[in-house]
Write an enzyme that holds these catalytic residues in place. Structure first.
Site, PDB file in Angstrom:
ATOM      1  N   SER A   1       0.815  -1.216   0.000  1.00 57.12           N
ATOM      2  CA  SER A   1       0.000   0.000   0.000  1.00 57.12           C
ATOM      3  C   SER A   1       0.847   1.264   0.000  1.00 57.12           C
ATOM      4  CB  SER A   1      -0.922   0.006   1.230  1.00 57.12           C
ATOM      5  OG  SER A   1      -0.166  -0.179   2.411  1.00 57.12           O
TER       6      SER A   1
ATOM      7  N   HIS B   1      -2.678  -2.915  -5.740  1.00 59.61           N
ATOM      8  CA  HIS B   1      -3.100  -2.539  -4.384  1.00 59.61           C
ATOM      9  C   HIS B   1      -4.617  -2.672  -4.279  1.00 59.61           C
ATOM     10  CE1 HIS B   1      -3.618   0.802  -1.152  1.00 59.61           C
ATOM     11  NE2 HIS B   1      -3.648  -0.407  -0.610  1.00 59.61           N
TER      12      HIS B   1
ATOM     13  N   GLU C   1      -5.573  -0.173  -7.197  1.00 63.20           N
ATOM     14  CA  GLU C   1      -4.526   0.709  -7.724  1.00 63.20           C
ATOM     15  C   GLU C   1      -3.496  -0.149  -8.462  1.00 63.20           C
ATOM     16  OE1 GLU C   1      -3.491   4.664  -5.292  1.00 63.20           O
ATOM     17  OE2 GLU C   1      -3.218   2.859  -4.098  1.00 63.20           O
TER      18      GLU C   1
ATOM     19  N   ASN D   1      -3.217   6.110  -0.253  1.00 61.78           N
ATOM     20  CA  ASN D   1      -2.672   6.361   1.078  1.00 61.78           C
ATOM     21  C   ASN D   1      -1.960   7.699   1.198  1.00 61.78           C
ATOM     22  OD1 ASN D   1      -3.505   4.161   2.718  1.00 61.78           O
ATOM     23  ND2 ASN D   1      -2.186   2.840   1.512  1.00 61.78           N
TER      24      ASN D   1
END
Length: 282
Positions: free
Chosen positions: A118, A139, A151, A189
């Site tokens: 992540s 991800h 992702e 993130n």
């Protein structure tokens, strides 16, 4: 592509295995712990039961999904026929580099190696292999069987062919692939973790309590879950790890983790997984 190996039977790993198996792929779920594999399969079965109860799938679909999953405690045995490996181990750079070195040695030459990291650099992970053009980030979001986003992160050397293949594969399992570039935290993130960290700072500075902060974000910003509850759900240790990766990667103090977060992780208050974080789950 028939065989997909998943490294790690934890929350993300069993969710990824569940998803691929549900769409007819043969999945080799690999974990060094037999107990973790048993727990992972039990979680998959429980989640499939929920889908049956909601009439999203049939009982036969559930059985077929479970039949599509085989477990292994040996990476070498589990990946020998894999066309794709998705690593979903703990968010620890040393561990991931060790796993990818081994995968590069034991996987067939044409196997694509993906990581569910992540925040950690895909380019850095790819650099420990002899196939950097075949290394890519996938991800997934938690809970994997429900969340649509994946992702897709290209490393510096990831080939167009591999990128396009993974984007297409992601669509085939009814997820929405979003291509992003390889910088610390990627997109999800890089935006989410500073918000969580600022929420912890707000608590740390005594501006408001846990429930008050979460209520403001849920009712005022239409978030389905407050940031402190979400941090508990993700795992406070994972949040800390991601913030540290971004802080080291950008050298920008805005990514420095709040001292309260550091203390809670040090004290073993990790959220749902430990039974206590910002909320008590005992």
């Amino acid at each position: 592509m028939k065989n997909i190996a998943v490294i790690g039977a934890g929350t993300m790993g069993n969710g990824i295995a569940h998803t691929f198996a549900q769409f007819g792929y043969n999945v080799q779920l690999i974990d060094i712990s037999e107990k973790s594999l048993e727990k992972g399969l039990a979680t998959i079965s429980k989640n499939l039961d929920r889908m049956v109860a909601k009439e999203k799938i049939s009982e036969a679909d559930k059985e077929q999904t479970l039949n599509n999953i085989t477990t292994y405690t040996s990476i070498k045995e589990g990946v020998q026929y894999a066309s794709l490996v998705v690593e979903a181990a703990t968010e620890n750079i040393d561990l991931k580099l060790k796993i990818f070195k081994e995968l590069d040695e034991v996987c067939p030459e044409d196997t694509i190696l993906a990581t569910n990291t992540s925040s950690i650099s895909i380019t850095q992970i790819a650099a420990v292999t002899n196939r950097p053009e075949k290394v890519i980030g996938m991800h997934f979001m938690n809970p994997v069987p429900i969340m649509k986003l994946v992702e897709i992160i290209r490393g510096y050397n990831t080939s167009d062919e591999v990128n396009d293949f993974i984007v297409d594969l992601t669509s085939k399992i009814k997820k929405v692939p979003v291509e992003v570039n390889d910088y610390p935290g990627f997109v999800a993130n890089r935006i989410l973790m500073p918000m969580i960290n600022e929420s912890i700072e707000t608590l740390y500075n005594g501006v408001a309590g846990v429930k008050e902060i979460d209520t403001v974000m849920k009712l005022g910003m239409a978030h389905p879950m407050g940031p402190l509850q979400l941090a508990d759900f993700i795992g406070l240790d994972v949040c800390l790890s991601i913030l540290n990766v971004m802080y080291e990667g950008f050298k920008n103090p805005k990514y420095a983790p709040c001292p309260l977060l550091v203390n809670m992780v040090t004290a073993g208050k990790l959220g749902i997984k430990s039974g206590e974080g910002f909320y008590d789950y005992s």
